[in-house]
Design a protein around this motif. Structure first.
Motif, PDB file in Angstrom:
ATOM      1  N   ARG A   1      -8.898   3.473  -3.040  1.00 56.98           N
ATOM      2  CA  ARG A   1      -9.742   4.314  -2.176  1.00 56.98           C
ATOM      3  C   ARG A   1      -9.001   5.592  -1.781  1.00 56.98           C
ATOM      4  O   ARG A   1      -9.558   6.692  -1.801  1.00 56.98           O
ATOM      5  CB  ARG A   1     -10.151   3.516  -0.929  1.00 56.98           C
ATOM      6  N   THR A   2      -7.716   5.411  -1.409  1.00 54.78           N
ATOM      7  CA  THR A   2      -6.928   6.582  -0.988  1.00 54.78           C
ATOM      8  C   THR A   2      -6.744   7.542  -2.163  1.00 54.78           C
ATOM      9  O   THR A   2      -6.911   8.762  -2.020  1.00 54.78           O
ATOM     10  CB  THR A   2      -5.554   6.129  -0.452  1.00 54.78           C
TER      11      THR A   2
ATOM     12  N   ILE B   1       1.092   4.171  -2.993  1.00 55.96           N
ATOM     13  CA  ILE B   1       0.683   5.580  -2.826  1.00 55.96           C
ATOM     14  C   ILE B   1       1.843   6.501  -3.235  1.00 55.96           C
ATOM     15  O   ILE B   1       1.651   7.466  -3.984  1.00 55.96           O
ATOM     16  CB  ILE B   1       0.231   5.866  -1.370  1.00 55.96           C
TER      17      ILE B   1
ATOM     18  N   LYS C   1      -9.808   9.566  -2.703  1.00 55.47           N
ATOM     19  CA  LYS C   1      -9.950  10.682  -1.745  1.00 55.47           C
ATOM     20  C   LYS C   1      -8.977  11.813  -2.055  1.00 55.47           C
ATOM     21  O   LYS C   1      -9.240  12.969  -1.762  1.00 55.47           O
ATOM     22  CB  LYS C   1      -9.717  10.172  -0.316  1.00 55.47           C
TER      23      LYS C   1
ATOM     24  N   LYS D   1      -7.145  -0.870  -1.344  1.00 53.16           N
ATOM     25  CA  LYS D   1      -6.955   0.204  -0.344  1.00 53.16           C
ATOM     26  C   LYS D   1      -6.379   1.456  -1.021  1.00 53.16           C
ATOM     27  O   LYS D   1      -6.791   2.584  -0.744  1.00 53.16           O
ATOM     28  CB  LYS D   1      -5.993  -0.263   0.752  1.00 53.16           C
TER      29      LYS D   1
ATOM     30  N   TYR E   1       0.796  -1.223   0.000  1.00 57.68           N
ATOM     31  CA  TYR E   1       0.000   0.000   0.000  1.00 57.68           C
ATOM     32  C   TYR E   1       0.840   1.290   0.000  1.00 57.68           C
ATOM     33  O   TYR E   1       0.659   2.140  -0.876  1.00 57.68           O
ATOM     34  CB  TYR E   1      -0.945  -0.034   1.212  1.00 57.68           C
ATOM     35  N   GLU E   2       1.765   1.408   0.975  1.00 59.75           N
ATOM     36  CA  GLU E   2       2.516   2.678   1.082  1.00 59.75           C
ATOM     37  C   GLU E   2       3.310   2.959  -0.199  1.00 59.75           C
ATOM     38  O   GLU E   2       3.367   4.093  -0.677  1.00 59.75           O
ATOM     39  CB  GLU E   2       3.485   2.676   2.284  1.00 59.75           C
TER      40      GLU E   2
END
Ligand code: E4P
Length: 218
Positions: free
Chosen positions: A99-100, A71, A103, A96, A67-68
């Motif tokens: 979704r980030t 991103i 946003k 995940k 994830y990180e």
């Protein structure tokens, strides 16, 4: 229906763009490698170059699997150009990240989608595009086009704004069927886009018209 070209080769992108029907580009790590593009700097530069060639969206895929990292990479890719769409694989961390990114206002393309369940998850997470790989499903004796049909129905039922980007297109009839079913976008190799041009009766008809004109005007 939007036409994207599925390649990282600049000469192919130029050729499709010259036809005047191109709405965007998708790439993946295999296509970048095939185009001989390697190393972070070169990869970012290449995406920038593609964005200069084409007016529409350009999908650029993250390499990170957690994830990180996704991103971090996605933010970097999105900074290259406003038309960059961050391509994220359909995994737990990928959902995940979708979704980030949603946003954060970063547009995404969820890739490697092979089932209706995955397509629902990606749309729920706020993906801009979802890419079902119809050719690879066909290769595994599963009907890829049926997945597109299911997705059209499900997205319509729930009013998802996520666009269905039919990927892994192998031939012109895949494209034609996607148009019939109502996919929002198809991403195809150059030969599929140019393959739409040809019909022997067009060539025979044109030759006859020109011959008749020549005879009448001799
Ligand atoms: C595009 O986004 C996909 O990565 C691509 O269409 C995959 O195609 P392939 O199955 O021919 O490799």
């Amino acid at each position: 229906m939007k036409f994207f070209i599925d390649t990282a080769l600049l000469h192919e992108i130029r050729e499709a763009n010259d036809l005047g029907v191109l709405d965007g580009v998708t790439t993946n790590p295999s296509l970048m490698a095939k185009a001989g593009i390697s190393g972070k700097e070169n990869i970012l530069k290449h995406y920038h170059e593609i964005c200069q060639l084409v007016e529409g969206d350009v999908s650029a895929e993250v390499i990170a699997t957690e994830y990180e990292g996704m991103i971090r990479e996605g933010e970097e890719l999105a900074e290259i150009h406003e038309n960059i769409v961050v391509k994220v694989p359909m995994t737990r961390d990928g959902v995940k990240a979708l979704r980030t990114f949603y946003k954060m206002g970063i547009r995404t393309n969820c890739t490697l989608v092979f089932s209706a369940g995955q397509a629902i998850l990606a749309a729920k997470a706020g993906a801009t595009y979802v890419s079902p790989f119809i050719g690879r499903l066909d290769d595994a004796s599963t009907d890829g086009l049926s997945l597109i049909e299911q997705m059209v129905l499900i997205y319509r039922n729930f009013g998802f704004e996520t666009q269905i980007l039919a990927a892994s297109i192998r031939h012109t009839m895949h494209l034609v069927h996607c148009a019939e079913i109502g996919a929002d976008v198809v991403t195809c190799p150059l030969n599929v886009i140019t393959g739409l041009l040809y019909h022997p009766l067009t060539d025979i008809g044109l030759a006859k018209f020109l011959e008749d004109h020549r005879k009448a005007n001799a």
